[in-house]
Design a protein around this motif. Sequence first.
Motif, short mmCIF file in Angstrom:
data_model
loop_
_atom_site.label_atom_id
_atom_site.label_comp_id
_atom_site.label_asym_id
_atom_site.label_seq_id
_atom_site.Cartn_x
_atom_site.Cartn_y
_atom_site.Cartn_z
N PRO A 288 58.59 4.23 25.01
CA PRO A 288 57.85 5.48 24.81
C PRO A 288 56.62 5.31 23.93
O PRO A 288 55.59 5.95 24.17
N LEU A 289 56.71 4.45 22.92
CA LEU A 289 55.54 4.21 22.07
C LEU A 289 54.42 3.55 22.86
O LEU A 289 53.24 3.89 22.70
N ALA A 290 54.78 2.59 23.70
CA ALA A 290 53.77 1.94 24.54
C ALA A 290 53.07 2.97 25.42
O ALA A 290 51.85 2.95 25.59
N ALA A 291 53.87 3.87 26.01
CA ALA A 291 53.29 4.91 26.86
C ALA A 291 52.36 5.82 26.06
O ALA A 291 51.26 6.16 26.52
N ALA A 292 52.79 6.21 24.85
CA ALA A 292 51.97 7.10 24.02
C ALA A 292 50.67 6.43 23.60
O ALA A 292 49.60 7.05 23.60
N ILE A 293 50.74 5.14 23.24
CA ILE A 293 49.53 4.41 22.83
C ILE A 293 48.56 4.29 24.00
O ILE A 293 47.35 4.53 23.86
N GLY A 294 49.08 3.93 25.17
CA GLY A 294 48.22 3.77 26.33
C GLY A 294 47.57 5.08 26.76
O GLY A 294 46.35 5.15 26.97
N THR A 295 48.38 6.13 26.89
CA THR A 295 47.84 7.42 27.34
C THR A 295 46.87 8.00 26.32
O THR A 295 45.81 8.52 26.67
N SER A 296 47.22 7.92 25.04
CA SER A 296 46.34 8.45 24.00
C SER A 296 45.01 7.72 23.97
O SER A 296 43.95 8.33 23.76
N SER A 297 45.04 6.40 24.17
CA SER A 297 43.79 5.63 24.22
C SER A 297 42.94 6.07 25.40
O SER A 297 41.72 6.26 25.26
N ALA A 298 43.58 6.25 26.56
CA ALA A 298 42.85 6.67 27.75
C ALA A 298 42.24 8.05 27.56
O ALA A 298 41.09 8.31 27.96
N ILE A 299 42.98 8.95 26.94
CA ILE A 299 42.48 10.31 26.70
C ILE A 299 41.30 10.28 25.72
O ILE A 299 40.25 10.89 25.94
N LYS B 141 41.50 10.70 35.76
CA LYS B 141 42.21 11.33 36.88
C LYS B 141 42.61 10.32 37.95
O LYS B 141 43.48 10.60 38.78
N ASP B 142 42.00 9.13 37.94
CA ASP B 142 42.30 8.12 38.95
C ASP B 142 43.25 7.04 38.46
O ASP B 142 43.57 6.11 39.21
N LEU B 143 43.69 7.13 37.23
CA LEU B 143 44.65 6.16 36.71
C LEU B 143 46.01 6.35 37.38
O LEU B 143 46.37 7.47 37.75
N THR B 144 46.77 5.29 37.51
CA THR B 144 48.07 5.37 38.17
C THR B 144 49.20 5.35 37.14
O THR B 144 49.07 4.74 36.08
N TRP B 145 50.30 6.00 37.52
CA TRP B 145 51.45 6.15 36.62
C TRP B 145 52.68 5.48 37.22
O TRP B 145 52.80 5.36 38.44
N VAL B 146 53.59 5.05 36.36
CA VAL B 146 54.80 4.39 36.85
C VAL B 146 55.63 5.39 37.66
O VAL B 146 55.77 6.55 37.27
N PRO B 147 56.20 4.96 38.80
CA PRO B 147 56.92 5.88 39.69
C PRO B 147 58.40 6.01 39.36
O PRO B 147 59.26 5.83 40.21
N SER C 68 60.00 7.93 32.47
CA SER C 68 58.86 7.84 31.57
C SER C 68 57.57 8.26 32.25
O SER C 68 57.43 8.21 33.48
N ARG C 69 56.61 8.68 31.45
CA ARG C 69 55.27 9.02 31.90
C ARG C 69 54.36 7.99 31.26
O ARG C 69 53.88 8.14 30.13
N SER C 70 54.15 6.90 31.96
CA SER C 70 53.41 5.77 31.41
C SER C 70 52.43 5.26 32.44
O SER C 70 52.73 5.20 33.64
N LEU C 71 51.26 4.87 31.98
CA LEU C 71 50.26 4.30 32.85
C LEU C 71 50.70 2.92 33.34
O LEU C 71 51.32 2.15 32.60
N VAL C 72 50.40 2.62 34.59
CA VAL C 72 50.69 1.29 35.12
C VAL C 72 49.71 0.28 34.52
O VAL C 72 50.11 -0.78 34.02
N THR C 73 48.44 0.61 34.57
CA THR C 73 47.40 -0.22 33.97
C THR C 73 46.37 0.67 33.28
O THR C 73 46.27 1.86 33.59
N LEU C 74 45.63 0.08 32.37
CA LEU C 74 44.52 0.78 31.72
C LEU C 74 43.36 -0.20 31.61
O LEU C 74 43.16 -0.86 30.58
N PRO C 75 42.57 -0.34 32.69
CA PRO C 75 41.46 -1.31 32.69
C PRO C 75 40.30 -0.86 31.83
O PRO C 75 39.82 0.27 31.94
N VAL C 76 39.86 -1.74 30.92
CA VAL C 76 38.79 -1.40 30.00
C VAL C 76 37.74 -2.51 29.99
O VAL C 76 37.99 -3.63 30.45
N GLN C 77 36.57 -2.18 29.45
CA GLN C 77 35.51 -3.16 29.25
C GLN C 77 34.92 -2.99 27.87
O GLN C 77 34.98 -1.90 27.28
N PHE C 78 34.33 -4.06 27.35
CA PHE C 78 33.82 -4.07 25.98
C PHE C 78 32.93 -5.29 25.82
O PHE C 78 32.86 -6.16 26.70
#
Length: 454
Positions: free
Chosen positions: A251-262, A379-385, A389-399
């Motif tokens: 759940p923490l991983a999901a929260a960190i990923g989703t919060s970062s994306a938001i 809105k185009d990010l994918t979630w685990v089926p 849990s409500r967790s992103l499958v991936t969160l692709p970023v650039q930097f």
Amino acid sequence: MQQHHDTQGIPPGCPAHGNAKLYGPEFGSNPEATYAYLRSLGPSAPVDVAPDVEVTLVTGYEAALGILQNSATFVRDSRRWSALREGRVPEDSPALPMMGYRPNALFSDGAAHARLRQAVTDSLATVNERQLVRQTQQSAAYLIGNFSTDRLGQADLMAEYAQPLPLLVFSDLFGCPPEIGDRVIAGISGIFNGTPGADETLGTALAELIALKHRRPGADLTTRLMEHAAGLTDEEVLHQLVTLLSGGTAPLAAAIGTSSAIYLSEDWPTALPVEDAVSHTLWNYAPIANYAGHYPIHDVELGGRTLKANHPVLISFAAANTDPKLTEHREQLSGKAHLAFGAGPHACPAKDPAFMIAVTAVETLINRLPDLQVRVPFKDLTWVPTPWSRSLVTLPVQFTPRPATPAASGNAHPQAPQPSAPTAPRPTAATSRPAAAPHPKGLWSRFLAWTRGE
């Protein structure tokens, strides 16, 4: 940022298609559509959480809160599960590892629950908040350093940051030495990835950790659980550790990923702090989406539907938090009135440390990579089926890639110089053997080596 519910077409769970299915690509791509359909049936409805596994899912906020707070009528001991006792649940069902009974606080009631929970809450109360923040920052710095250098400036934040970070923090909290910590991380990761044998890997590693703490107690949560006045057996300690690890890391991983994306999305107001992004996640994308199995001790009427005795009733934290009847006046509620951490006697005992870890993880990320951008619109990010849990499958970023730095750069806790090991005698021809190939180090071993500047 608002959620958009697409309910056009035949909704999942249309009577012509049987119960709504809380698993598979269709559900994972748009769970809100399923929740919207289920709400049209009342505050609860029958759903399938796996093939041939039917439960009643509670989607209304008031109904969910009422059940969570009514431990006299709705108990948590899944040994009461009638379909399981009657052999109507497949032995290899993916629902069993999540719903099957374990001798821990999560599946206990009454005095047994009070005893186990007290041991957990008292042990957690000894965690130093400043030390927890420092450990999170240090773990974050290590992971960011791994993916932000010597590459093209792209990464998957779920796989390379959000998922491993809680595992590093928890390995430290529970006092895992390198060789055990690596297997604990492999076991926890394997359970959520469906890796065969992951349960055994985790159980064996934790049993060794408990045996080690009997010999060498430490200032860690494992030792505190073992030494608590409640007098937990080694088996009870092991199962509390499994609950804390599995219930905390994913759940923490999901929260960190989703919060970062938001926070990084174009729709997020720049003036709002990271804490608001984490709270937004807990309200709208509850990391534990559907769980908390309850078993009515007798038939109960709820919104025109009968909840049968000993039939599992699951709480949809995701649906309850976004209940339209609640959102109409949600601004009048406390910011912590969401159900992401549960409620009642079984509410998460680590909600404050969990919130702190999530906020620190996102803050450290954006501070160290100030030009970080998500490569895909939210809105185009994918979630685990999965239903759980409500967790992103991936969160692709650039930097902008950062230059490589020495291994211990950024280490907030330099280690004291270690005494050098005594020189081993040179082997003679009679005793000389080819050197064995070194066993590859796991995540925890590599992290500890980094903190020592190795």
